[in-house]
Design a protein around this motif. Sequence first.
Motif, PDB file in Angstrom:
ATOM      1  N   HIS A 175     -20.041  18.979  -9.543  1.00 50.33           N
ATOM      2  CA  HIS A 175     -18.385  18.636  -9.444  1.00 50.33           C
ATOM      3  C   HIS A 175     -17.846  17.489  -9.849  1.00 50.33           C
ATOM      4  O   HIS A 175     -16.910  17.318 -10.566  1.00 50.33           O
ATOM      5  CB  HIS A 175     -18.011  19.396  -8.029  1.00 50.33           C
ATOM      6  CG  HIS A 175     -18.184  20.578  -7.846  1.00 50.33           C
ATOM      7  ND1 HIS A 175     -19.003  21.276  -7.336  1.00 50.33           N
ATOM      8  CD2 HIS A 175     -17.096  21.600  -7.906  1.00 50.33           C
ATOM      9  CE1 HIS A 175     -18.957  22.627  -7.163  1.00 50.33           C
ATOM     10  NE2 HIS A 175     -17.557  22.811  -7.866  1.00 50.33           N
ATOM     11  N   ALA A 180     -20.761  25.339 -13.513  1.00 50.60           N
ATOM     12  CA  ALA A 180     -21.826  26.489 -13.574  1.00 50.60           C
ATOM     13  C   ALA A 180     -22.891  25.949 -14.916  1.00 50.60           C
ATOM     14  O   ALA A 180     -23.909  26.048 -14.652  1.00 50.60           O
ATOM     15  CB  ALA A 180     -21.241  27.719 -13.612  1.00 50.60           C
ATOM     16  N   GLU A 181     -22.364  25.537 -15.990  1.00 51.76           N
ATOM     17  CA  GLU A 181     -23.278  25.157 -17.011  1.00 51.76           C
ATOM     18  C   GLU A 181     -24.149  23.822 -16.698  1.00 51.76           C
ATOM     19  O   GLU A 181     -25.299  23.913 -17.005  1.00 51.76           O
ATOM     20  CB  GLU A 181     -22.169  24.477 -18.224  1.00 51.76           C
ATOM     21  CG  GLU A 181     -21.844  26.009 -19.186  1.00 51.76           C
ATOM     22  CD  GLU A 181     -20.891  25.226 -20.229  1.00 51.76           C
ATOM     23  OE1 GLU A 181     -20.929  24.181 -20.836  1.00 51.76           O
ATOM     24  OE2 GLU A 181     -19.426  26.173 -19.986  1.00 51.76           O
ATOM     25  N   SER A 233     -14.042  28.524 -19.515  1.00 47.90           N
ATOM     26  CA  SER A 233     -15.529  28.126 -19.262  1.00 47.90           C
ATOM     27  C   SER A 233     -15.688  27.527 -17.868  1.00 47.90           C
ATOM     28  O   SER A 233     -14.734  27.180 -17.271  1.00 47.90           O
ATOM     29  CB  SER A 233     -15.849  26.991 -20.368  1.00 47.90           C
ATOM     30  OG  SER A 233     -15.147  25.690 -20.077  1.00 47.90           O
ATOM     31  N   ASP A 234     -16.891  27.334 -17.353  1.00 51.17           N
ATOM     32  CA  ASP A 234     -17.180  26.918 -16.217  1.00 51.17           C
ATOM     33  C   ASP A 234     -18.188  25.841 -16.216  1.00 51.17           C
ATOM     34  O   ASP A 234     -19.414  25.927 -16.249  1.00 51.17           O
ATOM     35  CB  ASP A 234     -17.726  28.009 -15.311  1.00 51.17           C
ATOM     36  CG  ASP A 234     -17.906  27.426 -13.783  1.00 51.17           C
ATOM     37  OD1 ASP A 234     -17.955  26.271 -13.516  1.00 51.17           O
ATOM     38  OD2 ASP A 234     -17.950  28.241 -12.762  1.00 51.17           O
TER      39      ASP A 234
END
Length: 414
Positions: A308, A292-293, A288-289
């Motif tokens: 981040h 990005a979510e 998963s990222d």
Amino acid sequence: GLRSDLHLPAGRVISLAECRRLAPELDLEGASGGALWYDYQMPLAERLTFAFALAAAAHGAALVNYVEALAPILRDNTVIGVSACDVEGRNETFEIRARVTLNAAGPWARTVMAACGFNRDVLLLKAVNLVTSRRASGPALVQSNPQGRALVLAPWQGRGLIGTGESAASCGPDDRVVGDEELTGFVSEVNRTFPHLNLRTDEVTMVHRGIVPAVQRNGRLTLRGEAQVLDHTRDGLNGLVTMVSVKYTTARLLAERAVDVVVGKLGRPAAASRTSSVPLPGAPAEGSDLVAELLRDHGSWLESLVAHHLAATHGTGSVAIAALASEDSALRSPVAPALPVLHAEVVHAARHEMARTLVDVVTRRTMLGTAGHPGKTIARSCADILSRELRWNAARVSAELDALQAFYEPVTGP
Ligand SMILES: Cc1cc2nc3c(=O)[nH]c(=O)nc-3n(C[C@H](O)[C@H](O)[C@H](O)COP(=O)(O)OP(=O)(O)OC[C@H]3O[C@@H](n4cnc5c(N)ncnc54)[C@H](O)[C@@H]3O)c2cc1C
């Protein structure tokens, strides 16, 4: 249990020329070569510890903080729980009953044992790491100090961190104060070990300190290498187990051993421990990222740098924090101009992470003050948020600000 792609490369012996290339600042006179090895580093040990607590809660543990175990409750030769008090509240005592009690009080383990009638001689020493204002990156350096003990100079949060200093004399669990003289003494030991540093005491932004188990070796006090799980049945007392831990790195394994002893005493069948392979709460699913979510759902106000930071600090917990800031635009701004920590993180710590004090929020739940005092303006702004969340009056706010200042002593802060 660690995924193979997370395994570290093997260490190796390196030539003097490679030492010089990797660490040109080191004084290598008399050296014939060096060693290069890899290690993991925790950016925020406090958040990792909190993840262990969340994991325990997810499996049925009732978490409490600011509760002190005072004395065992004894029936015949068995500990059947402890009397305890809420140190934050009215200091009333109450009882916590248990079939087995696990004494995991760190340097105070011997105090708990003494309350149970065992005067075990657990030697302790004071350990110290210095966080400095020096910018640092690149490989960590390890050199022998004048006594032949290794000191490490490592980059941490972009700054030079140096340790570990060890007190020459044994001490008690409450001897956590580091005086000016001790600080100056360790800075001079650091400068004799890494002469290129030429560190000044006013460049020390924080002194990480704590009391750890020790042993006498070759006439010198040094860190204890072996952790222990003590079943006090051998001492004639049932229902009590003590752990003497020596490293954070090996704490999970020690906890597994201790829980196995406890389960054995309960006489219950138990499955093998899974803590070496089950991810902790907050760990994103493989593939998963999270960043990005977060940006997909909150990109209208959330900057990439902050996304981040939230993902690295809170893992999947960042989703709830971003949602909180989405609902209340006042919580979207950073508490400090130079750090990406959001007002929402402070509110979240008070509402959902059992933060009770300013020190909790600044040094244990957020990264506002993990490398040094965040400064009076930021401390004040944080205390104002907490005064609303936790209903503090002006006197309490002032006491919290004083306690934060005292936390960083002997460093006075900006
Ligand atoms: C400067 C320094 C650097 C270190 N560096 C490293 C390192 O690089 N790698 C590494 O692996 N380890 C390192 N360590 C060691 C590591 O921090 C310890 O091994 C670890 O914190 C021990 O964890 P613990 O839970 O047993 O004890 P602690 O972390 O001391 O926790 C014990 C807890 O019990 C609570 N408690 C005590 N008495 C009572 C009571 N009566 N009632 C209720 N609660 C009580 C205390 O408040 C405390 O929260 C370092 C330690 C120091 C001081």
